[in-house]
Design an enzyme around this catalytic site. Sequence first.
Site, mmCIF file in Angstrom:
data_model
loop_
_atom_site.group_PDB
_atom_site.id
_atom_site.type_symbol
_atom_site.label_atom_id
_atom_site.label_comp_id
_atom_site.label_asym_id
_atom_site.label_seq_id
_atom_site.Cartn_x
_atom_site.Cartn_y
_atom_site.Cartn_z
ATOM 1 N N ARG A 1 -16.760 -14.011 -9.347
ATOM 2 C CA ARG A 1 -16.373 -12.602 -9.234
ATOM 3 C C ARG A 1 -17.568 -11.682 -8.951
ATOM 4 O O ARG A 1 -17.469 -10.785 -8.115
ATOM 5 C CB ARG A 1 -15.630 -12.142 -10.493
ATOM 6 N N LEU B 1 -11.619 -6.773 -11.980
ATOM 7 C CA LEU B 1 -13.012 -6.379 -11.722
ATOM 8 C C LEU B 1 -13.815 -6.558 -13.010
ATOM 9 O O LEU B 1 -13.342 -6.226 -14.097
ATOM 10 C CB LEU B 1 -13.054 -4.926 -11.251
ATOM 11 N N GLU C 1 5.672 6.600 -9.170
ATOM 12 C CA GLU C 1 4.240 6.370 -8.898
ATOM 13 C C GLU C 1 3.784 7.252 -7.747
ATOM 14 O O GLU C 1 2.682 7.814 -7.765
ATOM 15 C CB GLU C 1 3.984 4.893 -8.564
ATOM 16 N N ARG D 1 -7.101 -7.904 -7.880
ATOM 17 C CA ARG D 1 -8.227 -8.692 -8.391
ATOM 18 C C ARG D 1 -8.775 -7.996 -9.627
ATOM 19 O O ARG D 1 -8.953 -6.774 -9.619
ATOM 20 C CB ARG D 1 -9.362 -8.811 -7.357
ATOM 21 N N GLY E 1 0.783 -1.225 0.000
ATOM 22 C CA GLY E 1 0.000 0.000 0.000
ATOM 23 C C GLY E 1 0.818 1.280 0.000
ATOM 24 O O GLY E 1 0.354 2.305 0.500
ATOM 25 N N SER E 2 2.012 1.248 -0.616
ATOM 26 C CA SER E 2 2.803 2.484 -0.596
ATOM 27 C C SER E 2 2.126 3.582 -1.425
ATOM 28 O O SER E 2 2.213 4.763 -1.081
ATOM 29 C CB SER E 2 4.233 2.231 -1.074
ATOM 30 N N ASN E 3 1.430 3.209 -2.495
ATOM 31 C CA ASN E 3 0.692 4.223 -3.259
ATOM 32 C C ASN E 3 -0.485 4.769 -2.464
ATOM 33 O O ASN E 3 -0.758 5.969 -2.488
ATOM 34 C CB ASN E 3 0.209 3.626 -4.589
ATOM 35 N N HIS F 1 -0.810 1.903 -12.911
ATOM 36 C CA HIS F 1 -0.209 0.710 -13.513
ATOM 37 C C HIS F 1 1.262 1.005 -13.809
ATOM 38 O O HIS F 1 1.581 2.067 -14.346
ATOM 39 C CB HIS F 1 -0.952 0.347 -14.804
#
Length: 198
Positions: free
Chosen positions: A66, A94, A175, A92, A13-15, A110
Amino acid sequence: MTKRVAIFVSGGGSNMRALVEDMTGDHPARPCVVVSNTADAGGIVWAKAQGIATVVVDHRPFGGDRPAFEAALSAALERHSPDMICLAGFMRKLTGGFTDVWAGRMINIHPSLLPKYKGLNTHARALEAGDTLHGCTVHEVTAALDDGPILGQASLKVAPDDTAETLAARVLTLEHRLYPAVLRRFAAGIRAPLFITG
Ligand code: GRF
């Protein structure tokens, strides 16, 4: 009006952290919940410590269903009334059933200069192709993987001695600059793409 942002993570979760740390002062958005598909995502621990609401919706009990997983995500989200979603290393895929509901209100980061290298192993693929420029992209999320209108890109020069690991680290630093900058603009209604050079 301040936008309420749900942030989806699967890992460190660094972003997510870069986004949260930027959402102060006159920023047009605030985090309302951090959502993960895995309980041991480092990002969840950090968000909790910041006093941000967190939700874990484990995808595993849903098997390959899903839509059922996404229905559980939607139910969890509803309690936090987000205006938009930031995917930040959410691993995941979507379906259109979910992305259509959030069309124009969900963005993703991305680690490649899209449309190049959708999917995984982007850094190794850029090296293998002999690319001299590499980077990351923030885009609106549609049903197609790593597709959708581009909102920003940050690029760097590939060094002769770069490996997939060093490139990944260098791009991740970019990022952390690009995603907060794009979110600020997006939350303020700006859709024109932002380009940054590292
Ligand atoms: C980042 O490289 C992001 O571009 C990709 O997954 C990684 C997540 O890293 N989608 P982090 O969890 O934000 O540190």
